[in-house]
Design a protein around this motif. Structure first.
Motif, PDB file in Angstrom:
ATOM      1  N   CYS A  91     -17.672 -48.664 -19.350  1.00 17.66           N
ATOM      2  CA  CYS A  91     -17.704 -47.214 -19.315  1.00 17.66           C
ATOM      3  C   CYS A  91     -16.326 -46.704 -19.723  1.00 17.66           C
ATOM      4  N   ALA A  92     -16.273 -45.611 -20.481  1.00 18.90           N
ATOM      5  CA  ALA A  92     -14.997 -45.084 -20.949  1.00 18.90           C
ATOM      6  C   ALA A  92     -14.998 -43.563 -20.895  1.00 18.90           C
ATOM      7  N   ALA A  93     -13.816 -43.010 -20.680  1.00 22.42           N
ATOM      8  CA  ALA A  93     -13.669 -41.559 -20.593  1.00 22.42           C
ATOM      9  C   ALA A  93     -12.453 -41.121 -21.402  1.00 22.42           C
ATOM     10  N   ASP A  94     -12.587 -39.983 -22.065  1.00 19.97           N
ATOM     11  CA  ASP A  94     -11.466 -39.453 -22.829  1.00 19.97           C
ATOM     12  C   ASP A  94     -11.556 -37.935 -22.870  1.00 19.97           C
ATOM     13  N   PRO A  95     -10.431 -37.242 -22.767  1.00 18.45           N
ATOM     14  CA  PRO A  95     -10.457 -35.780 -22.797  1.00 18.45           C
ATOM     15  C   PRO A  95     -10.680 -35.189 -24.189  1.00 18.45           C
ATOM     16  N   SER A  96     -10.649 -36.021 -25.225  1.00 18.96           N
ATOM     17  CA  SER A  96     -10.839 -35.523 -26.586  1.00 18.96           C
ATOM     18  C   SER A  96     -12.303 -35.211 -26.844  1.00 18.96           C
ATOM     19  N   ASP A  97     -12.549 -34.602 -27.989  1.00 20.56           N
ATOM     20  CA  ASP A  97     -13.922 -34.361 -28.426  1.00 20.56           C
ATOM     21  C   ASP A  97     -14.666 -35.691 -28.540  1.00 20.56           C
ATOM     22  N   VAL A  98     -15.945 -35.681 -28.245  1.00 22.49           N
ATOM     23  CA  VAL A  98     -16.721 -36.917 -28.223  1.00 22.49           C
ATOM     24  C   VAL A  98     -16.728 -37.614 -29.584  1.00 22.49           C
ATOM     25  N   TYR A 152     -11.526 -45.274 -29.298  1.00 18.47           N
ATOM     26  CA  TYR A 152     -10.425 -45.148 -28.344  1.00 18.47           C
ATOM     27  C   TYR A 152     -10.869 -44.281 -27.174  1.00 18.47           C
ATOM     28  N   ALA A 153     -10.444 -44.654 -25.978  1.00 14.03           N
ATOM     29  CA  ALA A 153     -10.648 -43.829 -24.796  1.00 14.03           C
ATOM     30  C   ALA A 153      -9.473 -44.027 -23.861  1.00 14.03           C
ATOM     31  N   GLU A 154      -9.149 -42.983 -23.149  1.00 14.57           N
ATOM     32  CA  GLU A 154      -7.976 -42.992 -22.271  1.00 14.57           C
ATOM     33  C   GLU A 154      -8.190 -43.852 -21.025  1.00 14.57           C
ATOM     34  N   VAL A 155      -9.407 -43.849 -20.527  1.00 16.48           N
ATOM     35  CA  VAL A 155      -9.700 -44.521 -19.264  1.00 16.48           C
ATOM     36  C   VAL A 155     -10.882 -45.467 -19.454  1.00 16.48           C
ATOM     37  N   TRP A 156     -10.776 -46.658 -18.895  1.00 14.81           N
ATOM     38  CA  TRP A 156     -11.831 -47.670 -18.994  1.00 14.81           C
ATOM     39  C   TRP A 156     -12.190 -48.205 -17.620  1.00 14.81           C
ATOM     40  N   GLY A 157     -13.446 -48.547 -17.440  1.00 18.15           N
ATOM     41  CA  GLY A 157     -13.873 -49.234 -16.245  1.00 18.15           C
ATOM     42  C   GLY A 157     -13.617 -50.722 -16.370  1.00 18.15           C
ATOM     43  N   GLN A 158     -13.993 -51.461 -15.334  1.00 18.06           N
ATOM     44  CA  GLN A 158     -13.723 -52.898 -15.304  1.00 18.06           C
ATOM     45  C   GLN A 158     -14.806 -53.713 -16.005  1.00 18.06           C
ATOM     46  N   SER A 203     -14.278 -41.059 -10.311  1.00 15.41           N
ATOM     47  CA  SER A 203     -13.555 -40.316  -9.280  1.00 15.41           C
ATOM     48  C   SER A 203     -12.763 -39.214  -9.964  1.00 15.41           C
ATOM     49  N   GLY A 204     -12.355 -38.220  -9.196  1.00 22.44           N
ATOM     50  CA  GLY A 204     -11.560 -37.146  -9.764  1.00 22.44           C
ATOM     51  C   GLY A 204     -12.368 -35.892 -10.006  1.00 22.44           C
ATOM     52  N   ARG A 205     -11.692 -34.780  -9.994  1.00 22.53           N
ATOM     53  CA  ARG A 205     -12.366 -33.485 -10.084  1.00 22.53           C
ATOM     54  C   ARG A 205     -12.574 -33.012 -11.504  1.00 22.53           C
ATOM     55  N   THR A 206     -12.064 -33.765 -12.475  1.00 25.53           N
ATOM     56  CA  THR A 206     -12.124 -33.287 -13.846  1.00 25.53           C
ATOM     57  C   THR A 206     -13.146 -34.038 -14.691  1.00 25.53           C
ATOM     58  N   PHE A 207     -14.071 -34.759 -14.055  1.00 27.42           N
ATOM     59  CA  PHE A 207     -15.050 -35.567 -14.789  1.00 27.42           C
ATOM     60  C   PHE A 207     -15.776 -34.741 -15.829  1.00 27.42           C
ATOM     61  N   SER A 208     -16.158 -33.539 -15.486  1.00 23.61           N
ATOM     62  CA  SER A 208     -16.973 -32.738 -16.399  1.00 23.61           C
ATOM     63  C   SER A 208     -16.230 -32.327 -17.663  1.00 23.61           C
TER      64      SER A 208
END
Length: 125
Positions: free
Chosen positions: A96-103, A111-117, A25-30
């Motif tokens: 699944c994980a998301a982070d604004p840093s370089d891959v 490390y990732a800022e956001v994690w799924g369940q 969710s969210g507009r900044t996924f890309s």
């Protein structure tokens, strides 16, 4: 900040295939680097695969390289993990994980800022 929900886990026999999906969710996924991690019972969470914001760069753990494929669809806010030739040792909860840093940061630090369940994948022999 994005929120992540995984799906697609299940039980499969060795040699089979599964495709995991992660809806964001969210507009900044890309703008986020994305990754898949897994945690087997009584073991530490480990890196599986990662992809940069555009999908142009991908990274894999040696144990899954050549069998798993990570991809993303920024128009749909979706991340995928195609898993082929599954082995019993692939049994784990996949996150699944998301982070604004370089891959590369996600790959090297885990490390990732956001994690799924998480979604459970069970591979039987």
């Amino acid at each position: 900040q994005v929120q992540l929900i995984e799906s697609g886990g299940g039980s499969v026999q060795a040699g089979g295939s599964l495709r995991l999906s992660c809806a964001a969710s969210g507009r900044t996924f890309s703008s986020y680097s994305m990754g898949w991690f897994r945690q087997a019972p009584e073991k530490e969470r480990k890196f599986v695969a990662a992809i940069n914001w555009s999908g142009g760069s991908t990274y894999y753990a040696d144990s899954v390289n050549g069998r798993f494929t990570i991809s993303r669809d920024n128009a749909k806010n979706m991340l995928y993990l195609q898993m082929n030739s599954l082995k019993p040792e692939d049994t784990a909860v996949y996150y699944c994980a998301a982070d604004p840093s370089d891959v590369v940061v996600v790959v090297t630090t885990g490390y990732a800022e956001v994690w799924g369940q998480g979604t459970l994948v069970t591979v039987s022999s």
